[in-house]
Enzyme design. Sequence first.
Site, PDB file in Angstrom:
ATOM      1  N   HIS A  23       3.050   8.918  -6.796  1.00  0.00           N
ATOM      2  CA  HIS A  23       3.913  10.100  -6.853  1.00  0.00           C
ATOM      3  C   HIS A  23       4.749  10.089  -8.133  1.00  0.00           C
ATOM      4  CE1 HIS A  23       7.200  12.744  -4.844  1.00  0.00           C
ATOM      5  NE2 HIS A  23       6.273  13.500  -5.381  1.00  0.00           N
ATOM      6  N   HIS A  64       0.839  -1.210   0.000  1.00  0.00           N
ATOM      7  CA  HIS A  64       0.000   0.000   0.000  1.00  0.00           C
ATOM      8  C   HIS A  64       0.872   1.258   0.000  1.00  0.00           C
ATOM      9  CE1 HIS A  64      -3.298   2.761   1.275  1.00  0.00           C
ATOM     10  NE2 HIS A  64      -2.319   3.342   1.955  1.00  0.00           N
ATOM     11  N   GLU A  65       1.906   1.267   0.839  1.00  0.00           N
ATOM     12  CA  GLU A  65       2.783   2.445   0.897  1.00  0.00           C
ATOM     13  C   GLU A  65       3.556   2.615  -0.406  1.00  0.00           C
ATOM     14  OE1 GLU A  65       2.218   4.553   3.092  1.00  0.00           O
ATOM     15  OE2 GLU A  65       1.083   3.299   4.468  1.00  0.00           O
ATOM     16  N   HIS A 101       1.603   4.522  -2.881  1.00  0.00           N
ATOM     17  CA  HIS A 101       1.718   5.990  -2.823  1.00  0.00           C
ATOM     18  C   HIS A 101       2.968   6.466  -3.580  1.00  0.00           C
ATOM     19  CE1 HIS A 101      -1.684   6.632  -0.279  1.00  0.00           C
ATOM     20  NE2 HIS A 101      -1.189   5.976   0.757  1.00  0.00           N
TER      21      HIS A 101
HETATM   22 ZN   LIG Z   1      -2.087   5.306   2.452  1.00  0.00          ZN
END
Ligand SMILES: [Zn+2]
Length: 240
Positions: free
Chosen positions: A113, A105-106, A109
């Site tokens: 980006h 999940h991280e 991100h």
């Molecule tokens: Zn998150």
Amino acid sequence: MNVLAFFFIDPMYFIIVGPAILLAMWAQWMVKSAYARGSKVQARSGLSGAETAQRILNVYGVADVGIEPVKSFLGDHYDPKNKMLRLSPDVYNGRSLSALGIAAHEVGHAIQHAHSYGPLAIRNGLVPMASVGSQLSMAFIFGGFILSMFTGGSFGMSLAVVGLGMFALVVLFQLVNLPVEFNASSRARSILVEQGIVTPQENVIVGKVLNAAAMTYVAATITAIMTMLYYAYIIFGRRN
Ligand SMILES: [Zn+2]
């Protein structure tokens, strides 16, 4: 604090915001229990959270993002300023489905980006205003409210309306944050299966962890909206 207590014993506060707070507490409990259950199941791939994150970054050709452990429990996050993925010890070293799901999940991100995903750019742009809003809105609303009680003038109420506008920025941030979080989780789940890091059966458990985490964001957004409505009610309800 006495000022806050004055408002928080207002039964209308519990009627308007209470259900959202209960929902948020329920979501917190759900994420903790889903995380605990997923932590007991080791992924068959045998990869750690950090290895999973690195592999996904490699697959997506994202070479300029670092991965480092961070001490706080569930403090996992992606830092866009320093292009750094920070994973809590259980996620960084862990080989459970919870660890892999949160790591992925991280990374989601970080990929958002790298690919200039629109909602993420808007969210990051809103961070400074939303944090000022969350710090000052209460002071403006309650300060303005108290001022108007003593002076009876409209200046205090104008301050309170400015405070309400500041709190609206917090709500806006929460709303923009939702697609960012849902998108990171859906990316994570499809990449994990595509790359053979988790099996489709394991993905069901990963999904439960990530969906529960998403629920906490939904609950936080609803709480912010209902709090804003409560502020609007005390400001405009008093005016009339
Ligand atoms: Zn998150």
